[in-house]
Design a protein around this motif. Structure first.
Motif, PDB file in Angstrom:
ATOM      1  N   TYR A   1     -55.525  26.238 -58.295  1.00 29.11           N
ATOM      2  CA  TYR A   1     -55.261  25.641 -56.981  1.00 29.11           C
ATOM      3  C   TYR A   1     -56.280  24.549 -56.671  1.00 29.11           C
ATOM      4  O   TYR A   1     -55.930  23.508 -56.105  1.00 29.11           O
TER       5      TYR A   1
ATOM      6  N   TYR B   1     -56.825  28.349 -49.314  1.00 32.11           N
ATOM      7  CA  TYR B   1     -55.782  28.782 -48.367  1.00 32.11           C
ATOM      8  C   TYR B   1     -54.437  28.942 -49.090  1.00 32.11           C
ATOM      9  O   TYR B   1     -53.732  29.949 -48.922  1.00 32.11           O
ATOM     10  N   LEU B   2     -54.078  27.952 -49.907  1.00 34.30           N
ATOM     11  CA  LEU B   2     -52.813  28.022 -50.638  1.00 34.30           C
ATOM     12  C   LEU B   2     -52.822  29.147 -51.659  1.00 34.30           C
ATOM     13  O   LEU B   2     -51.804  29.817 -51.869  1.00 34.30           O
ATOM     14  N   TYR B   3     -53.990  29.360 -52.268  1.00 33.78           N
ATOM     15  CA  TYR B   3     -54.106  30.468 -53.227  1.00 33.78           C
ATOM     16  C   TYR B   3     -53.843  31.800 -52.532  1.00 33.78           C
ATOM     17  O   TYR B   3     -53.099  32.646 -53.043  1.00 33.78           O
ATOM     18  N   GLU B   4     -54.473  32.008 -51.382  1.00 34.18           N
ATOM     19  CA  GLU B   4     -54.334  33.282 -50.678  1.00 34.18           C
ATOM     20  C   GLU B   4     -52.879  33.556 -50.287  1.00 34.18           C
ATOM     21  O   GLU B   4     -52.477  34.717 -50.168  1.00 34.18           O
ATOM     22  N   ARG B   5     -52.117  32.506 -50.093  1.00 30.49           N
ATOM     23  CA  ARG B   5     -50.717  32.670 -49.697  1.00 30.49           C
ATOM     24  C   ARG B   5     -49.748  32.585 -50.865  1.00 30.49           C
ATOM     25  O   ARG B   5     -48.538  32.665 -50.679  1.00 30.49           O
ATOM     26  N   GLY B   6     -50.266  32.404 -52.066  1.00 28.28           N
ATOM     27  CA  GLY B   6     -49.416  32.386 -53.252  1.00 28.28           C
ATOM     28  C   GLY B   6     -48.438  31.239 -53.280  1.00 28.28           C
ATOM     29  O   GLY B   6     -47.311  31.383 -53.800  1.00 28.28           O
ATOM     30  N   CYS B   7     -48.817  30.096 -52.734  1.00 26.21           N
ATOM     31  CA  CYS B   7     -47.911  28.941 -52.690  1.00 26.21           C
ATOM     32  C   CYS B   7     -47.666  28.373 -54.084  1.00 26.21           C
ATOM     33  O   CYS B   7     -48.475  28.544 -54.998  1.00 26.21           O
TER      34      CYS B   7
ATOM     35  N   ARG C   1     -58.722  34.628 -45.735  1.00 25.12           N
ATOM     36  CA  ARG C   1     -58.911  36.070 -45.802  1.00 25.12           C
ATOM     37  C   ARG C   1     -60.334  36.418 -46.251  1.00 25.12           C
ATOM     38  O   ARG C   1     -60.949  37.352 -45.759  1.00 25.12           O
TER      39      ARG C   1
END
Length: 270
Positions: free
Chosen positions: A163, A226-232, A3
């Motif tokens: 992350y 990427y994982l941070y942006e998706r809240g994994c 993002r």
């Protein structure tokens, strides 16, 4: 697809060695520049060179592409190698986490000086305790990752760093087997806040030895963001700290597999 538009920079350190003897030699008075006045002559904008303790340290400008990141580090390694070989054709660079340095290379008072600015732990959010290297011969070299992003703030940086520690710090111990450096620096979640974002300080200069290793780290940083942006979901912070700080490879493998912490297109570094 990410993002935000992130920039990645670095200020790695490395050792000078005498290939004939296999011993570390000090970069003091052999490599130009210092923290307050880096050497930049003949270099493109954003590059700089200096000594830090007995190490050679360099800066590269922040970039958005993996090939630029790797190319910039390789360029500066060649610059340092060239300076070293002008002094002695047997001198070269060595990218590794730590080394015992001959006493004769530590006689200069600058060889007992260490960075005065503290770094911090994302889990305690307090300053890290640093081992006292001034009385010993062990020295360590870091590979600090600088991440810039728009509208940066402390809370977002701390969240991103968690992350990065999971996706970069945990996999790093699978390949960088040195355990001495963490007696001085580089424990789990080691960071500094910066005017553009944050600086992740857990990695060693083992990771700049070749393009394969640098590529692995670049992809892992991007995967973390990427994982941070998706809240994994992430592993428990205590498990991450214990695995990294105790070099618990099996625990790290388990956490990586369970939480899918390695980029699906990444390959094992050489």
């Amino acid at each position: 697809m990410l993002r935000y538009s992130y920039t990645i920079g670095s200020d790695p350190e490395l050792f000078l060695v005498n290939k004939k003897t296999g011993k570390v030699v000090s970069a003091i008075d052999r490599i130009p520049g210092c923290k307050v006045e880096p050497f930049t002559e003949g270099m493109p904008e954003g590059f700089g060179l200096q000594t830090d303790n007995i190490l050679a340290e360099f800066n590269i400008p922040p970039v958005t592409r993996e090939e630029e990141f790797i190319g910039n580090i390789e360029y500066m390694k060649d610059v340092i190698r060239d300076f070293a070989k002008r002094i002695n054709e047997n001198f070269d660079i060595k990218c590794q986490a730590s080394a015992k340095v001959p006493v004769k290379e530590l006689k200069d008072p600058r060889a007992k000086e260490f960075g005065c600015d503290p770094d911090f732990c994302i889990y305690s959010e307090g300053p890290n305790k640093v081992g006292d290297a001034s009385k010993g011969t062990l020295r360590s070299a870091g590979f600090h990752i600088h991440v810039g992003y728009p509208e940066h703030n402390i809370d977002t940086s701390i969240a991103m760093l968690r992350y990065v520690d999971a996706c970069v710090g945990l996999p790093s111990i699978l390949y960088d087997t040195d355990v001495e450096r963490r007696n001085l620096y580089g424990k789990a979640g080691c960071f500094r806040l910066q005017p553009y974002g944050f600086e992740y300080r857990t990695l060693s200069s083992f990771w700049i030895d070749n393009p394969s290793r640098m590529s692995f780290i670049w992809k892992q940083v991007m995967w973390a963001l990427y994982l941070y942006e998706r809240g994994c979901s992430l592993p428990d912070s205590r498990d991450i700290q214990n695995a990294i700080n105790n070099n618990d490879v099996e625990k790290a493998r388990m956490l990586i597999e369970e939480y899918k912490l390695i980029h699906p297109k990444n390959t094992e570094p050489k």
